[in-house]
Design an enzyme around this catalytic site. Structure first.
Site, PDB file in Angstrom:
ATOM      1  CG  MET A 192      45.770  49.217  25.713  1.00 36.91           C
ATOM      2  SD  MET A 192      46.797  48.323  24.593  1.00 36.91           S
ATOM      3  CE  MET A 192      45.752  47.059  24.067  1.00 36.91           C
ATOM      4  CB  CYS A 211      66.602  18.053  45.716  1.00 40.00           C
ATOM      5  SG  CYS A 211      68.311  18.520  45.988  1.00 40.00           S
ATOM      6  CG  HIS A 267      59.977  44.802  49.481  1.00 37.91           C
ATOM      7  ND1 HIS A 267      59.427  44.544  50.720  1.00 37.91           N
ATOM      8  CD2 HIS A 267      61.254  44.388  49.533  1.00 37.91           C
ATOM      9  CE1 HIS A 267      60.356  44.022  51.497  1.00 37.91           C
ATOM     10  NE2 HIS A 267      61.482  43.913  50.799  1.00 37.91           N
ATOM     11  CB  SER A 318      70.209  15.559  43.497  1.00 39.42           C
ATOM     12  OG  SER A 318      69.066  16.321  43.801  1.00 39.42           O
ATOM     13  NE  ARG A 369      35.411  46.562  19.358  1.00 34.77           N
ATOM     14  CZ  ARG A 369      34.781  45.402  19.255  1.00 34.77           C
ATOM     15  NH1 ARG A 369      34.326  44.985  18.068  1.00 34.77           N
ATOM     16  NH2 ARG A 369      34.594  44.643  20.311  1.00 34.77           N
ATOM     17  NE  ARG A 381      37.859  37.761  26.238  1.00 28.07           N
ATOM     18  CZ  ARG A 381      37.961  38.957  26.756  1.00 28.07           C
ATOM     19  NH1 ARG A 381      38.870  39.775  26.328  1.00 28.07           N
ATOM     20  NH2 ARG A 381      37.144  39.355  27.697  1.00 28.07           N
ATOM     21  N   GLY A 391      40.327  46.244  29.860  1.00 27.07           N
ATOM     22  CA  GLY A 391      40.200  47.621  30.316  1.00 27.07           C
ATOM     23  C   GLY A 391      41.479  48.437  30.243  1.00 27.07           C
ATOM     24  CE  LYS A 410      38.476  44.079  21.542  1.00 25.84           C
ATOM     25  NZ  LYS A 410      38.658  45.482  22.004  1.00 25.84           N
ATOM     26  CE1 TYR A 470      65.253  13.298  42.479  1.00 27.67           C
ATOM     27  CE2 TYR A 470      66.456  11.783  41.073  1.00 27.67           C
ATOM     28  CZ  TYR A 470      66.408  12.601  42.187  1.00 27.67           C
ATOM     29  OH  TYR A 470      67.505  12.735  42.999  1.00 27.67           O
TER      30      TYR A 470
END
Ligand code: ADP
Ligand code: MG
Ligand code: MG
Length: 889
Positions: A102, A841, A452, A773, A91, A336, A100, A22, A861
């Site tokens: 702080m 992989c 969880h 791999s 601010r 922003r 929202g 800000k 890859y």
């Protein structure tokens, strides 16, 4: 000495770390010459020092004095001046926006005496002055002194009721003056002291409160969910107040420089006449569309549009802004780079290319793989306006419809006969796992993105909405209530893990247009979003160094992967081919008592394996296919011990023993392992069961020959799992080469690197490998010394809470530990064999964060599930253009 305070003239958006988003952006706007009220910013350094010591750092007070004086000169008013007082807002503003989370305190500087001056300043508007004062007491009380906000709300409601009005505007100056008295009493009752009458004291207390709000519980929780570091601190902005609540020619609003939902250019915003900023967000009164401001105040409207265009050109991206009009004069209060939906991100990025604002490389930094993944989930079709009964945290994306159940056992029972269920719990724990597996989706009323339920659901790729705290779950009555609705077991609901919405009834699900495009049933021209995805992905393909392959074991998966852009198969798990009706053959193999019996069982498996490979090779005509020799312990193909014991015992007690079952049971008991993950599996199995690997290698070779006859080009690669020592690989390799030579087939032979010892001895192992791999699942399990199945439900939530993990190491590769093993193996493997081909992989091959790591580590890859292939293509492209990528937080 550290500088703790920056005037707007001294700052810029580049100083986000120090000034917060800000503050940096206010400075940027001020320096562009836009109408920003004068102000200054106290740095995050000062906040960190304050949070460390509990006290303001030395010198801060003097610096604030100095900047305050300058601010007073610029504003032409002084703080506490009884005739013509300066008011300021205080601010918060951190590096990453935490909407929202702080605090902001408006109208600082009002006291029993300056309130009179304020009325004089505004031409005798007493109502306005007292309204501003009561707002200050309310905000200051709540934020600085923890006075419960409801007490103020109740007093306001009582005042309105006494007046017979429901609208704030129904209260006149006298009512508000009386309300101020009541508010001050509430303040004193709660704090034991009078409302501070020294403006400078108000300011200092407010600054300290904003510092402290960094560690408020909700802010801490939010940061954990969004993976924002905990030690950044917030800056504090002190801004001269301008007033949107001075009458009908004043007002306040928010706007976007284009539509943040679709990316379409145009004016998007809301305006509220005669109001202060907080009113817009609080939804106290209905706002009007920004366009309507044109009718109210043409000059301000035109100026605003011109400024928005200027900001977009300057930031080279969509911006959101907050503004206030005070008696016909426009003031900019915030801007922003704005948040946007996934769809808008792609559309805007291509529009900006067309506008010549950014090039295609930069466009890649404006979108993320996570956004693309979001666009690939099926979505609810909301055309029928289903009833949304609750909203929670979008914890794991997808659209799930099913009958409500309230416990894991019931979930498993109901799902067993094919009914789709949604498991609804207050929160989940490891005991709920079977129910979570059985359910289409999971809904909880408590817990955030690291609960969880959320962690496990994401791991399983299952739709989950958590923390829907409007829902009251009553497990005993088997129902939940929300907002007057009672939803009982068996009732159907729909949950949207992408938005967090919960709907009553079955909402129709529609496939994603982006997936239809990959599937070839929708052309890019048909939909602007699809066109944008097509273009950006096309550019990612052009610039990326990493190739992208898929993990696939069936023709359908392979064919889909190819449509999604896979450049081969990086992992075919052959054990999947031993399931279903082939299980008896595997049982025969395991139970074989003589070489002859064993060879016969293998001989029967051979044609089946060959046919499997032929299909895969056909789907991947011209592209490499990596076939991994059988990996899991053989007992995994047998029935579980307890089930079998009961069956055999029952049969024998009835006097009807079954010889086959008895033999199976003996085998299961004989082969039982305490830690199957660390037991007789992978290459170990190949070296102790004669003929097993040979059968698979022969099947690969014969399938190659068969395809060759059909004109299909096959590039087979044979991969040996779980190698820890070069001798293991050499033994398999020699046998394989001999067999292949006899049959006249060429194949690369390589190994998984998934045992830590393999990574550490990669220089030797490379002598016997054409390719590596990384099996990062096993490498993570063995690197950390925990088994995924046991730990994810047991303690990962706790570890995430404690910050031991920022994110599960099964989701994103642990760069410092497991990643180090990867780097060692790459470096030492290539030192032995510079042309060593290297990929990954494990599931990490489809994870954006991890893909950037694999790019950096020099892999050739990544291989991932077919649905992740487009995400991997995009992220591989992004890896080459930006180390950091776009920061849309
Ligand atoms: P948030 O970070 O929650 O958006 P802000 O610090 O932007 O909080 O403040 C919320 C609102 O308060 C702003 O949108 C603006 O309307 C109002 N506001 C803040 N500072 C001022 C000021 N100096 N003058 C007038 N209004 C202000
Ligand atoms: Mg704001
Ligand atoms: Mg493995």
């Amino acid at each position: 000495m550290t500088k703790y305070v920056y005037d707007f003239a001294e700052g810029s958006k580049e100083l986000k770390d120090l000034l917060g988003g800000k503050g940096g952006n206010l400075a940027e706007m001020a320096n562009l010459g836009l109408p920003v009220p004068p102000g200054f910013t106290v740095t995050t350094d000062a906040c960190r020092a304050y949070l460390r010591t509990g006290d303001e750092p030395f010198g801060l007070a003097d610096e604030i004095d100095l900047h305050l004086e300058r601010l007073e000169r610029q504003a032409g008013r002084r703080l506490g001046d009884t005739a013509d007082p300066l008011l300021v807002s205080v601010r918060s503003g951190a590096k990453f926006s935490m909407p929202g989370m702080m605090e902001t305190i408006l109208n600082v500087g009002l006291t029993d005496t300056t309130v009179i001056g304020l009325a004089g300043q505004t031409g005798g508007d007493e109502r306005f002055a007292w309204d501003s004062y009561r707002r200050l007491i309310q905000m200051f009380g709540r934020t600085v002194c923890d006075v419960p906000g409801e007490q103020f709300d109740r007093a306001l409601d009582a005042a309105k009721a006494a007046k017979g009005t429901t609208d704030d505007l129904g209260l006149d100056a006298d009512d508000l003056r009386a309300l101020v008295t009541t508010y001050k009493e509430i303040f004193t009752a709660h704090t034991g002291r009078a409302f501070p009458q020294d403006p400078r004291d108000q300011l200092d207390q407010s600054i300290r409160a904003v510092f402290s709000s960094w560690n408020a519980e909700r802010a801490v929780l939010y940061r954990r969910q969004e993976h924002i570091p905990t030690d950044l601190g917030t800056a504090v902005n002190i801004v001269a107040m301008v007033f949107g609540n001075l009458g009908p020619d004043s007002g306040t609003g928010v706007a976007f420089t284009r539509d943040p939902a679709t990316g379409a250019p145009g004016v998007y915003g809301d305006y509220l006449a005669n109001a202060q900023g907080e009113d817009v967000v609080a939804g106290i009164r209905n706002t009007m569309p920004l366009q309507d401001l044109a009718g109210l105040d043409r000059r301000s409207y035109d100026e605003l549009l011109a400024i928005m265009a200027r900001l977009e050109a300057h930031y080279r991206d969509l911006c959101d802004i907050e503004f206030t009009i005070e008696r016909g004069k426009l003031w900019m209060l915030q801007t922003r780079v704005g948040k946007r939906t996934a769809a808008a991100a792609f559309v805007i990025a291509t529009q900006l290319i067309d506008d010549g604002v950014i090039d295609a490389d930069e466009a890649l930094t404006r979108v993320t793989g996570a956004q693309l993944a979001q666009l690939m989930f099926p979505a609810f079709n909301l055309a029928g306006r289903p009833e949304r009964i609750a909203a929670g945290i979008a914890a794991s994306p997808g659209a799930a419809v099913g009958a409500v159940v309230f416990d894991a056992r019931r979930a498993a029972e109901v799902a067993a006969d094919g009914t789709a269920v949604i498991l609804v719990r207050r929160e989940t724990n490891p005991d709920d796992l079977p129910g979570m597996i059985a359910a289409q989706g999971i809904l909880t009323s408590r817990g955030g993105k690291t609960s969880h339920a959320a962690v496990v659901a994401r791991g399983m790729g299952k739709t989950c909405v958590c923390g829907a705290d409007g829902i009251d779950v009553d497990v005993h009555q088997r129902r939940f209530t929300v907002d007057g609705h009672v939803v009982s077991e068996g009732d159907v609901i729909s949950i949207d893990g992408t938005t967090g919405s919960v709907y009553l009834g079955a909402v129709p699900v529609q496939p994603s247009p982006v997936v239809r495009y990959f599937e070839g049933t929708l052309t890019p021209g048909a939909d602007p979003l699809v066109a944008a995805v097509d273009r950006i992905l096309g550019h990612a393909d052009k610039v990326r160094r990493l190739a992208v392959r898929a993990n696939a074991d069936t023709y359908d998966d392979a064919a889909r992967a190819r449509r999604f852009g896979a450049q081969g198969i990086g992992l075919c798990r052959t054990e999947h081919m031993f399931l279903g009706e082939r299980r008896p053959l595997v049982e025969r193999l395991i139970l074989a008592r003589t070489d002859k019996e064993r060879d016969a069982a293998l001989a029967d498996l051979l044609p089946l394996q060959r046919a499997d490979f032929v299909q895969l090779f056909q789907a991947m005509n011209g592209l490499p296919v990596t076939i991994r020799l059988i990996d899991p312990p053989l007992h995994e193909f047998l029935p579980p011990l307890d089930e079998l014991s009961v069956k055999v015992a029952l049969a024998e007690s009835r006097g009807e023993p079954d010889g086959h079952d008895r033999a199976l049971l003996d085998a299961v008991q004989r082969m039982h392992e305490e830690n199957p993950m660390l037991g007789l599996r992978g290459v170990r199995l190949g070296l102790v069961v004669p003929g097993l690997f040979a059968m698979q290698i022969r099947a690969v070779a014969e399938a190659t020959l068969a395809c060759r006859e059909q004109g299909v080009t096959v590039l087979p690669e044979i991969m040996v799992p779980l190698v820890g020592a070069v001798q293991e690989l050499e033994a398999v390799r020699e046998e394989a080469l001999q067999l292949l030579r006899t049959l006249g087939v060429d194949a690369r032979i390589g190994t998984m690197i998934e045992v830590p010892r393999a990574a550490l001895t990669a220089g030797e192992i490379a002598r016997a490998a054409d390719f590596f791999s990384f099996g990062t699942n096993d490498l993570t399990q063995m690197g950390w010394g925990f088994s995924r199945d046991d730990v994810e439900g047991a303690f990962f939530t706790r570890y995430l809470e404690l910050g031991i993990f920022g994110v599960s190491p099964f989701e994103s590769i642990d760069r410092d530990g497991v990643g180090r093993l990867v780097r060692i193996a790459v470096d030492e493997g290539r030192r032995t064999r510079p042309d060593l081909h290297i990929g990954v992989c494990g599931e990490h091959g489809g994870d954006p964060e991890s893909i950037h790591f694999f790019h950096d580590a020099g892999l050739d890859y990544v291989s991932c599930s077919p649905f992740r292939v487009p995400v991997a293509r995009l992220e591989a492209g992004r890896s080459t253009v930006a180390a950091t990528g776009s920061d849309t937080r």
